[in-house]
Enzyme design. Sequence first.
Site, PDB file in Angstrom:
ATOM      1  N   ASP A   1      11.122  -7.478  -8.237  1.00 37.79           N
ATOM      2  CA  ASP A   1       9.679  -7.278  -8.365  1.00 37.79           C
ATOM      3  C   ASP A   1       9.000  -8.624  -8.499  1.00 37.79           C
ATOM      4  O   ASP A   1       9.641  -9.611  -8.907  1.00 37.79           O
ATOM      5  CB  ASP A   1       9.370  -6.414  -9.599  1.00 37.79           C
ATOM      6  CG  ASP A   1       8.100  -5.601  -9.466  1.00 37.79           C
ATOM      7  OD1 ASP A   1       7.104  -6.143  -8.958  1.00 37.79           O
ATOM      8  OD2 ASP A   1       8.083  -4.427  -9.883  1.00 37.79           O
TER       9      ASP A   1
ATOM     10  N   VAL B   1       9.096  -8.212  -1.826  1.00 36.87           N
ATOM     11  CA  VAL B   1       9.886  -7.400  -0.899  1.00 36.87           C
ATOM     12  C   VAL B   1       9.466  -7.572   0.552  1.00 36.87           C
ATOM     13  O   VAL B   1      10.171  -7.137   1.459  1.00 36.87           O
ATOM     14  CB  VAL B   1       9.839  -5.897  -1.260  1.00 36.87           C
ATOM     15  CG1 VAL B   1      10.483  -5.635  -2.604  1.00 36.87           C
ATOM     16  CG2 VAL B   1       8.420  -5.342  -1.186  1.00 36.87           C
TER      17      VAL B   1
ATOM     18  N   TYR C   1      -0.382   2.364  -2.470  1.00 36.78           N
ATOM     19  CA  TYR C   1      -1.042   3.535  -1.882  1.00 36.78           C
ATOM     20  C   TYR C   1      -2.540   3.528  -2.172  1.00 36.78           C
ATOM     21  O   TYR C   1      -3.070   4.414  -2.831  1.00 36.78           O
ATOM     22  CB  TYR C   1      -0.391   4.844  -2.338  1.00 36.78           C
ATOM     23  CG  TYR C   1      -0.184   5.012  -3.814  1.00 36.78           C
ATOM     24  CD1 TYR C   1      -1.065   5.767  -4.586  1.00 36.78           C
ATOM     25  CD2 TYR C   1       0.914   4.450  -4.434  1.00 36.78           C
ATOM     26  CE1 TYR C   1      -0.858   5.941  -5.937  1.00 36.78           C
ATOM     27  CE2 TYR C   1       1.140   4.619  -5.778  1.00 36.78           C
ATOM     28  CZ  TYR C   1       0.246   5.360  -6.527  1.00 36.78           C
ATOM     29  OH  TYR C   1       0.464   5.515  -7.877  1.00 36.78           O
TER      30      TYR C   1
ATOM     31  N   TYR D   1      -1.117   5.096   4.344  1.00 41.86           N
ATOM     32  CA  TYR D   1      -0.002   5.351   3.427  1.00 41.86           C
ATOM     33  C   TYR D   1       0.901   6.451   3.958  1.00 41.86           C
ATOM     34  O   TYR D   1       2.135   6.305   3.969  1.00 41.86           O
ATOM     35  CB  TYR D   1      -0.565   5.729   2.058  1.00 41.86           C
ATOM     36  CG  TYR D   1       0.478   6.116   1.038  1.00 41.86           C
ATOM     37  CD1 TYR D   1       1.330   5.170   0.494  1.00 41.86           C
ATOM     38  CD2 TYR D   1       0.589   7.442   0.604  1.00 41.86           C
ATOM     39  CE1 TYR D   1       2.280   5.522  -0.454  1.00 41.86           C
ATOM     40  CE2 TYR D   1       1.528   7.799  -0.344  1.00 41.86           C
ATOM     41  CZ  TYR D   1       2.370   6.834  -0.870  1.00 41.86           C
ATOM     42  OH  TYR D   1       3.312   7.184  -1.807  1.00 41.86           O
TER      43      TYR D   1
ATOM     44  N   LYS E   1       4.940   6.171   4.994  1.00 45.17           N
ATOM     45  CA  LYS E   1       5.991   6.980   4.391  1.00 45.17           C
ATOM     46  C   LYS E   1       6.683   7.879   5.416  1.00 45.17           C
ATOM     47  O   LYS E   1       7.872   8.163   5.310  1.00 45.17           O
ATOM     48  CB  LYS E   1       5.413   7.801   3.241  1.00 45.17           C
ATOM     49  CG  LYS E   1       4.975   6.963   2.045  1.00 45.17           C
ATOM     50  CD  LYS E   1       6.135   6.168   1.452  1.00 45.17           C
ATOM     51  CE  LYS E   1       5.750   5.462   0.167  1.00 45.17           C
ATOM     52  NZ  LYS E   1       6.884   4.715  -0.422  1.00 45.17           N
TER      53      LYS E   1
ATOM     54  N   PRO F   1       8.305  12.419  -3.928  1.00 49.45           N
ATOM     55  CA  PRO F   1       7.543  12.929  -5.065  1.00 49.45           C
ATOM     56  C   PRO F   1       6.155  13.408  -4.650  1.00 49.45           C
ATOM     57  O   PRO F   1       5.590  12.958  -3.650  1.00 49.45           O
ATOM     58  CB  PRO F   1       7.419  11.714  -5.982  1.00 49.45           C
ATOM     59  CG  PRO F   1       8.299  10.656  -5.410  1.00 49.45           C
ATOM     60  CD  PRO F   1       8.427  10.963  -3.953  1.00 49.45           C
TER      61      PRO F   1
ATOM     62  N   LEU G   1       2.166  13.823  -6.475  1.00 48.08           N
ATOM     63  CA  LEU G   1       1.386  12.888  -7.280  1.00 48.08           C
ATOM     64  C   LEU G   1       1.938  12.877  -8.695  1.00 48.08           C
ATOM     65  O   LEU G   1       1.852  13.869  -9.417  1.00 48.08           O
ATOM     66  CB  LEU G   1      -0.093  13.289  -7.281  1.00 48.08           C
ATOM     67  CG  LEU G   1      -1.024  12.388  -8.095  1.00 48.08           C
ATOM     68  CD1 LEU G   1      -0.964  10.945  -7.606  1.00 48.08           C
ATOM     69  CD2 LEU G   1      -2.450  12.923  -8.060  1.00 48.08           C
TER      70      LEU G   1
ATOM     71  N   THR H   1      -0.343   3.329 -12.298  1.00 52.42           N
ATOM     72  CA  THR H   1      -1.012   3.049 -11.025  1.00 52.42           C
ATOM     73  C   THR H   1      -1.724   4.290 -10.505  1.00 52.42           C
ATOM     74  O   THR H   1      -2.873   4.221 -10.042  1.00 52.42           O
ATOM     75  CB  THR H   1       0.006   2.555  -9.983  1.00 52.42           C
ATOM     76  OG1 THR H   1       0.644   1.377 -10.479  1.00 52.42           O
ATOM     77  CG2 THR H   1      -0.679   2.232  -8.663  1.00 52.42           C
TER      78      THR H   1
END
Length: 244
Positions: free
Chosen positions: A36, A58, A88, A149, A153, A179, A181, A186
């Site tokens: 991170d 990343v 997102y 977004y 994905k 997942p 929401l 965040t």
Amino acid sequence: MSGARRAALVTGAAGGLGREFAIALAARGHRVAGLDLADMSGTAEAIGDRFLPVRADVTDPDEVEAGVEEAAAQFGGLHIVVNNAGIYPPLEFEKTTLEDWRRIMRVNLDGPFLVSRAALPHLKAAGWGRIVNIVSAVVFLGPPDLVAYTTSKAGLVGFTRALASAVGAHGITVNAISPGLTRTETAARTTGADGGFERVRDLQVVRAVEEPRDLLSTLLYVCDEGSGFLTGQTINIDGGSAKH
């Protein structure tokens, strides 16, 4: 459930789902490296000496390569990769700039590609591996303010399927967890703000706001020694918003 202890790498481990995933893997007995740019001291404090913080972007190939090599050298190998880092921002499509689009793709799609590519030699050397990509239920729902977004994905779902075919002969599985929401800091500032959590909850069969803990058993399942025949799959965990 096997008692084997492995070395794991989790991107975006400074907070949110990434921190919870790192803690869960460490609690299972695995050594965990977090990748991170943000401060990972909170994650380190929660896990202790089984955690290795590695600062890297990343989207930067050189930083990713160096970070993965640092983790593998520290742990004597690498076995589990969780591609969790992502952004997102809700954006109206017609106001989405090309740079907005590219930034979302760089983090959400280029990142998993770079991390998986860097980690793959170590997984192949071990003859065993688990790559887990964190996607999203928006792939199945298509919300209008998350076009970029959702596209990123959806690309990660395709990446999961194709990479699974490419590495299966080496004892490596590749799966995605999707997942809904989920209540993170965040999400509370973005999609979940101003009643967003409640609006999504009311579309679900399970009428509760999704919490990070609701994803942990699935993560551990796909990473388990006994899950070697599960690969190329996207497991949707969204309280029944999307059924497919």
